[in-house]
Design a protein around this motif. Structure first.
Motif, PDB file in Angstrom:
ATOM      1  N   LYS A  87      43.392  35.012  14.068  1.00 28.27           N
ATOM      2  CA  LYS A  87      42.387  34.219  14.770  1.00 28.27           C
ATOM      3  C   LYS A  87      41.335  33.810  13.753  1.00 28.27           C
ATOM      4  O   LYS A  87      40.708  34.646  13.109  1.00 28.27           O
ATOM      5  N   LEU A  88      41.132  32.487  13.622  1.00 34.18           N
ATOM      6  CA  LEU A  88      40.135  31.945  12.703  1.00 34.18           C
ATOM      7  C   LEU A  88      38.921  31.521  13.520  1.00 34.18           C
ATOM      8  O   LEU A  88      39.050  30.765  14.480  1.00 34.18           O
ATOM      9  N   LYS A  89      37.733  32.014  13.156  1.00 33.52           N
ATOM     10  CA  LYS A  89      36.538  31.839  13.973  1.00 33.52           C
ATOM     11  C   LYS A  89      35.628  30.734  13.454  1.00 33.52           C
ATOM     12  O   LYS A  89      35.625  30.403  12.268  1.00 33.52           O
ATOM     13  N   ASN A  90      34.845  30.180  14.401  1.00 31.26           N
ATOM     14  CA  ASN A  90      33.768  29.234  14.100  1.00 31.26           C
ATOM     15  C   ASN A  90      34.238  28.096  13.194  1.00 31.26           C
ATOM     16  O   ASN A  90      33.703  27.868  12.109  1.00 31.26           O
ATOM     17  N   LEU A  91      35.228  27.342  13.648  1.00 27.79           N
ATOM     18  CA  LEU A  91      35.792  26.273  12.825  1.00 27.79           C
ATOM     19  C   LEU A  91      34.825  25.104  12.668  1.00 27.79           C
ATOM     20  O   LEU A  91      34.118  24.735  13.608  1.00 27.79           O
ATOM     21  N   GLN A  92      34.828  24.518  11.465  1.00 25.62           N
ATOM     22  CA  GLN A  92      34.044  23.343  11.133  1.00 25.62           C
ATOM     23  C   GLN A  92      34.992  22.231  10.684  1.00 25.62           C
ATOM     24  O   GLN A  92      36.189  22.469  10.480  1.00 25.62           O
ATOM     25  N   GLU A  93      34.459  21.003  10.530  1.00 26.00           N
ATOM     26  CA  GLU A  93      35.323  19.885  10.138  1.00 26.00           C
ATOM     27  C   GLU A  93      36.076  20.166   8.843  1.00 26.00           C
ATOM     28  O   GLU A  93      37.225  19.752   8.670  1.00 26.00           O
ATOM     29  N   ALA A  94      35.449  20.892   7.917  1.00 25.18           N
ATOM     30  CA  ALA A  94      36.088  21.195   6.634  1.00 25.18           C
ATOM     31  C   ALA A  94      37.297  22.111   6.792  1.00 25.18           C
ATOM     32  O   ALA A  94      38.118  22.235   5.873  1.00 25.18           O
ATOM     33  N   ASP A  95      37.428  22.746   7.959  1.00 26.68           N
ATOM     34  CA  ASP A  95      38.576  23.613   8.212  1.00 26.68           C
ATOM     35  C   ASP A  95      39.793  22.839   8.694  1.00 26.68           C
ATOM     36  O   ASP A  95      40.853  23.447   8.915  1.00 26.68           O
ATOM     37  N   SER A  96      39.669  21.538   8.889  1.00 22.83           N
ATOM     38  CA  SER A  96      40.823  20.732   9.289  1.00 22.83           C
ATOM     39  C   SER A  96      41.852  20.703   8.167  1.00 22.83           C
ATOM     40  O   SER A  96      41.512  20.513   7.006  1.00 22.83           O
ATOM     41  N   GLY A  97      43.099  20.904   8.524  1.00 21.98           N
ATOM     42  CA  GLY A  97      44.164  20.889   7.528  1.00 21.98           C
ATOM     43  C   GLY A  97      45.383  21.636   8.037  1.00 21.98           C
ATOM     44  O   GLY A  97      45.499  21.933   9.230  1.00 21.98           O
ATOM     45  N   VAL A  98      46.304  21.944   7.127  1.00 19.49           N
ATOM     46  CA  VAL A  98      47.566  22.589   7.477  1.00 19.49           C
ATOM     47  C   VAL A  98      47.511  24.065   7.097  1.00 19.49           C
ATOM     48  O   VAL A  98      47.211  24.418   5.952  1.00 19.49           O
ATOM     49  N   TYR A  99      47.794  24.917   8.081  1.00 20.34           N
ATOM     50  CA  TYR A  99      47.802  26.364   7.881  1.00 20.34           C
ATOM     51  C   TYR A  99      49.253  26.851   7.943  1.00 20.34           C
ATOM     52  O   TYR A  99      49.964  26.587   8.915  1.00 20.34           O
ATOM     53  N   THR A 100      49.673  27.571   6.895  1.00 21.73           N
ATOM     54  CA  THR A 100      51.063  27.988   6.784  1.00 21.73           C
ATOM     55  C   THR A 100      51.145  29.505   6.641  1.00 21.73           C
ATOM     56  O   THR A 100      50.415  30.104   5.845  1.00 21.73           O
ATOM     57  N   ALA A 101      52.026  30.099   7.433  1.00 25.23           N
ATOM     58  CA  ALA A 101      52.331  31.520   7.294  1.00 25.23           C
ATOM     59  C   ALA A 101      53.572  31.647   6.415  1.00 25.23           C
ATOM     60  O   ALA A 101      54.609  31.046   6.695  1.00 25.23           O
ATOM     61  N   VAL A 102      53.464  32.422   5.323  1.00 27.77           N
ATOM     62  CA  VAL A 102      54.552  32.562   4.360  1.00 27.77           C
ATOM     63  C   VAL A 102      54.971  34.027   4.277  1.00 27.77           C
ATOM     64  O   VAL A 102      54.128  34.926   4.169  1.00 27.77           O
ATOM     65  N   VAL A 103      56.283  34.253   4.333  1.00 30.92           N
ATOM     66  CA  VAL A 103      56.846  35.592   4.274  1.00 30.92           C
ATOM     67  C   VAL A 103      57.710  35.718   3.023  1.00 30.92           C
ATOM     68  O   VAL A 103      58.501  34.824   2.718  1.00 30.92           O
ATOM     69  N   ILE A 104      57.539  36.811   2.311  1.00 28.52           N
ATOM     70  CA  ILE A 104      58.445  37.150   1.207  1.00 28.52           C
ATOM     71  C   ILE A 104      59.174  38.430   1.585  1.00 28.52           C
ATOM     72  O   ILE A 104      58.556  39.444   1.920  1.00 28.52           O
ATOM     73  N   THR A 105      60.517  38.367   1.584  1.00 31.00           N
ATOM     74  CA  THR A 105      61.346  39.517   1.941  1.00 31.00           C
ATOM     75  C   THR A 105      62.171  39.951   0.739  1.00 31.00           C
ATOM     76  O   THR A 105      62.286  39.228  -0.263  1.00 31.00           O
ATOM     77  N   LEU A 106      62.769  41.106   0.871  1.00 30.39           N
ATOM     78  CA  LEU A 106      63.570  41.642  -0.229  1.00 30.39           C
ATOM     79  C   LEU A 106      64.825  40.821  -0.476  1.00 30.39           C
ATOM     80  O   LEU A 106      65.272  40.656  -1.606  1.00 30.39           O
ATOM     81  N   VAL A 107      65.403  40.264   0.598  1.00 32.53           N
ATOM     82  CA  VAL A 107      66.691  39.574   0.457  1.00 32.53           C
ATOM     83  C   VAL A 107      66.587  38.063   0.641  1.00 32.53           C
ATOM     84  O   VAL A 107      67.389  37.306   0.094  1.00 32.53           O
ATOM     85  N   GLY A 108      65.593  37.616   1.407  1.00 29.97           N
ATOM     86  CA  GLY A 108      65.537  36.192   1.724  1.00 29.97           C
ATOM     87  C   GLY A 108      64.604  35.373   0.874  1.00 29.97           C
ATOM     88  O   GLY A 108      64.559  34.151   0.981  1.00 29.97           O
ATOM     89  N   GLY A 109      63.824  36.025   0.020  1.00 30.03           N
ATOM     90  CA  GLY A 109      62.862  35.273  -0.789  1.00 30.03           C
ATOM     91  C   GLY A 109      61.699  34.788   0.056  1.00 30.03           C
ATOM     92  O   GLY A 109      61.273  35.445   1.001  1.00 30.03           O
ATOM     93  N   GLU A 110      61.201  33.599  -0.270  1.00 33.30           N
ATOM     94  CA  GLU A 110      60.036  33.039   0.430  1.00 33.30           C
ATOM     95  C   GLU A 110      60.479  32.174   1.608  1.00 33.30           C
ATOM     96  O   GLU A 110      61.330  31.298   1.464  1.00 33.30           O
ATOM     97  N   THR A 111      59.871  32.419   2.782  1.00 38.64           N
ATOM     98  CA  THR A 111      60.210  31.674   3.992  1.00 38.64           C
ATOM     99  C   THR A 111      58.943  31.368   4.771  1.00 38.64           C
ATOM    100  O   THR A 111      58.035  32.195   4.846  1.00 38.64           O
TER     101      THR A 111
END
Length: 255
Positions: A87-111
């Motif tokens: 949860k990201l709080k108190n958003l302002q115009e400068a917070d507009s953009g693309v937010y990405t969740a990235v996972v690194i696993t032992l077998v699958g690499g970056e996803t």
């Protein structure tokens, strides 16, 4: 040392461009919950991170440990570790953009586990509705209104005959993204509406105040008015005839 190597891999991964992601619109000052949309990739996680526009980290976390929140987001993030959402709080115009969740696993690499395109918008400003011209004839009334906001304006022309008004023009998108000005009529009123994805404001005027002779405020048809006038006139005429007849009888001395 291991975590720094992984962070280096995240930052140095060849850029594929910022895709659109799931669009989310947020009112300025409000909070937003960024959910992980691909829960199936959360297996054997070595490192999990949320990034902003592919180059700024919000936080990173190793399973079983407390999240590492990066400068600029301290005190602005809630992170329930059980599902990796944030949860990201108190958003302002400068917070507009693309937010990405990235996972690194032992077998699958970056996803990628999620991608959200956040647009932060302020409240739509209060518009102003004014009449710029009025033209009247015996059968109709035509007038032009201007609907203005802080950044733009539109004109719309209405032509009214008795209780019916037709409209020309009345909608446009502003220079500000995802913001619309619109003029329309409803229930005898002209409404100037200024809106975006998170709020709206309007200004209103009554048509009969602009064209009092051509817009009947009581909703009576011309035919009905004529019938009422004719009926009243007929009653007056019959009453007059009866009165004259009675007067003649009295003058003759009839009982």
């Amino acid at each position: 040392m291991f975590i720094f190597v992984i962070l280096g891999l995240l930052v140095c991964t060849e850029a594929q461009g910022i895709s659109a992601g799931t669009p989310v619109f947020v009112l300025k000052g409000e909070d937003v919950l960024l959910n992980v949309t691909k829960a199936d990739v959360l297996q054997d996680v070595v490192l999990f991170s949320w990034k902003f526009n592919d180059n700024t980290f919000l936080l990173t976390v190793n399973p079983g440990k407390n999240p590492n929140v990066f400068p600029g987001y301290s005190g602005r993030i809630e992170f329930p570790v059980n599902n990796f959402s944030v949860k990201l709080k108190n958003l302002q115009e400068a917070d507009s953009g693309v937010y990405t969740a990235v996972v690194i696993t032992l077998v699958g690499g970056e996803t990628e586990a999620a991608k959200h395109k956040i647009t932060v918008q302020d409240r739509a400003s209060l518009p102003l509705l004014t009449v710029s011209s009025v033209s009247e004839s015996s059968s109709s009334c035509s007038f032009t209104v201007t609907c203005s906001s802080q950044d733009s304006h539109i004109n719309s022309t209405f032509t009214c005959e008795t209780r019916t008004c037709s409209q020309e023009g009345g909608e446009r998108s502003e220079g500000i993204p995802d913001t619309v000005l619109q003029v329309h009529q409803s229930s005898g009123s002209i409404i100037c509406n200024h809106s975006n994805h998170v709020s709206w404001n309007n200004d209103t005027m009554i048509i009969k105040d602009v064209c009092p002779k051509h817009f009947d405020p009581e909703g009576l048809s011309v035919c009905l008015v004529k019938m009422c006038v004719f009926s009243v006139g007929l009653v007056i005429m019959v009453s007059a005839v009866i009165t004259v007849h009675l007067m003649e009888k009295l003058n003759k001395g009839d009982p």
